[in-house]
Design a protein around this motif. Sequence first.
Motif, mmCIF file in Angstrom:
data_model
loop_
_atom_site.group_PDB
_atom_site.id
_atom_site.type_symbol
_atom_site.label_atom_id
_atom_site.label_comp_id
_atom_site.label_asym_id
_atom_site.label_seq_id
_atom_site.Cartn_x
_atom_site.Cartn_y
_atom_site.Cartn_z
ATOM 1 N N LEU A 125 -0.007 3.336 8.269
ATOM 2 C CA LEU A 125 -0.056 4.148 7.179
ATOM 3 C C LEU A 125 -0.442 5.036 6.742
ATOM 4 O O LEU A 125 -1.470 4.815 6.680
ATOM 5 N N ARG A 126 0.428 6.475 7.100
ATOM 6 C CA ARG A 126 -0.420 7.164 6.309
ATOM 7 C C ARG A 126 0.227 8.061 4.822
ATOM 8 O O ARG A 126 1.452 7.966 4.232
ATOM 9 N N PHE A 127 -0.754 8.461 3.966
ATOM 10 C CA PHE A 127 -0.048 9.065 3.332
ATOM 11 C C PHE A 127 -1.118 10.169 2.382
ATOM 12 O O PHE A 127 -2.897 9.923 2.758
ATOM 13 N N LEU A 176 0.595 -1.618 0.224
ATOM 14 C CA LEU A 176 0.002 0.074 0.070
ATOM 15 C C LEU A 176 0.622 1.144 0.094
ATOM 16 O O LEU A 176 0.593 2.216 -0.669
ATOM 17 N N GLY A 177 1.907 1.478 0.901
ATOM 18 C CA GLY A 177 2.673 2.173 1.335
ATOM 19 C C GLY A 177 3.735 2.664 -0.444
ATOM 20 O O GLY A 177 3.426 3.311 -0.849
ATOM 21 N N ALA A 235 -11.113 -2.840 -3.423
ATOM 22 C CA ALA A 235 -12.838 -2.761 -4.020
ATOM 23 C C ALA A 235 -13.571 -1.825 -3.385
ATOM 24 O O ALA A 235 -14.379 -1.142 -3.351
ATOM 25 N N MET A 236 -12.577 -1.655 -1.769
ATOM 26 C CA MET A 236 -13.618 -0.711 -0.794
ATOM 27 C C MET A 236 -14.329 1.028 -2.136
ATOM 28 O O MET A 236 -13.067 1.665 -2.459
ATOM 29 N N LYS A 237 -15.158 1.051 -1.329
ATOM 30 C CA LYS A 237 -15.504 2.082 -2.134
ATOM 31 C C LYS A 237 -14.781 3.375 -2.234
ATOM 32 O O LYS A 237 -14.851 3.203 -0.075
ATOM 33 N N GLY A 238 -14.340 4.546 -3.121
ATOM 34 C CA GLY A 238 -13.665 5.546 -1.785
ATOM 35 C C GLY A 238 -11.783 5.195 -1.418
ATOM 36 O O GLY A 238 -11.806 6.339 -0.655
ATOM 37 N N ILE A 278 -6.446 4.744 -3.733
ATOM 38 C CA ILE A 278 -5.244 4.246 -4.377
ATOM 39 C C ILE A 278 -6.165 2.651 -6.681
ATOM 40 O O ILE A 278 -6.869 2.015 -5.433
ATOM 41 N N PRO A 279 -5.905 3.037 -7.037
ATOM 42 C CA PRO A 279 -6.920 1.937 -7.663
ATOM 43 C C PRO A 279 -6.007 0.809 -8.050
ATOM 44 O O PRO A 279 -5.325 0.750 -8.095
#
Length: 195
Positions: free
Chosen positions: A52-54, A22-23, A156-159, A162-163
């Motif tokens: 994880l913060r971005f 994810l990072g 798949a989470m709405k919102g 990251i694609p």
Amino acid sequence: MKYTVQIVGVGGQGVLLASMVLGNAAMEMGYKVAMSEVHGMAQRGGSVLSTLRFGDDVISPLEAAGNADLIMGFEPAETCRNLPLANKDSIILMNLDPVLPSMVAAGFEEYPDIDSLKKAVLKQNKNLHTIDATKIAIEAGKSVVANAVMIGAVAAMKGFPIPKDILLSNLISQVPEKSRDLNAKAFEMGYSAMS
């Protein structure tokens, strides 16, 4: 834009790999990224927490309790233990397959009923999404790719900012070549399970 993911589980579940994927995906998107990890006796099945913060202006890897946008719970009891990291608007993704602590496995203690754990989460947060990530991983070919299933589910989470294609390519680049097809399959199965 700022986004905080708290990834919780136990040692050996691939929490740290998931946070790296994810990072790196967030960095590829051009976001500033900060990460921190806390692992107890991770090699012995102890608690693991990765923050994880971005976003556009992220400096510290730490986030105040109650500010998570997403909790990725790789283990049901650990998800419940870490609920104070969330607020009523946070999204919670919970793997329903438990990892039994040694005291439970030895018969000295009982693991909580999964339905009671779900109810405990729902009492505090209505944005609960559940997945049988370990079962799906076994269907894909091996239980160890449950983290790939979880990353696919997040895609798949709405919102989620990251694609899917960027998450998948970063997952594939982080795993050994011989297990890339298996991880890709597990990711797609996790994605399908949530969409």
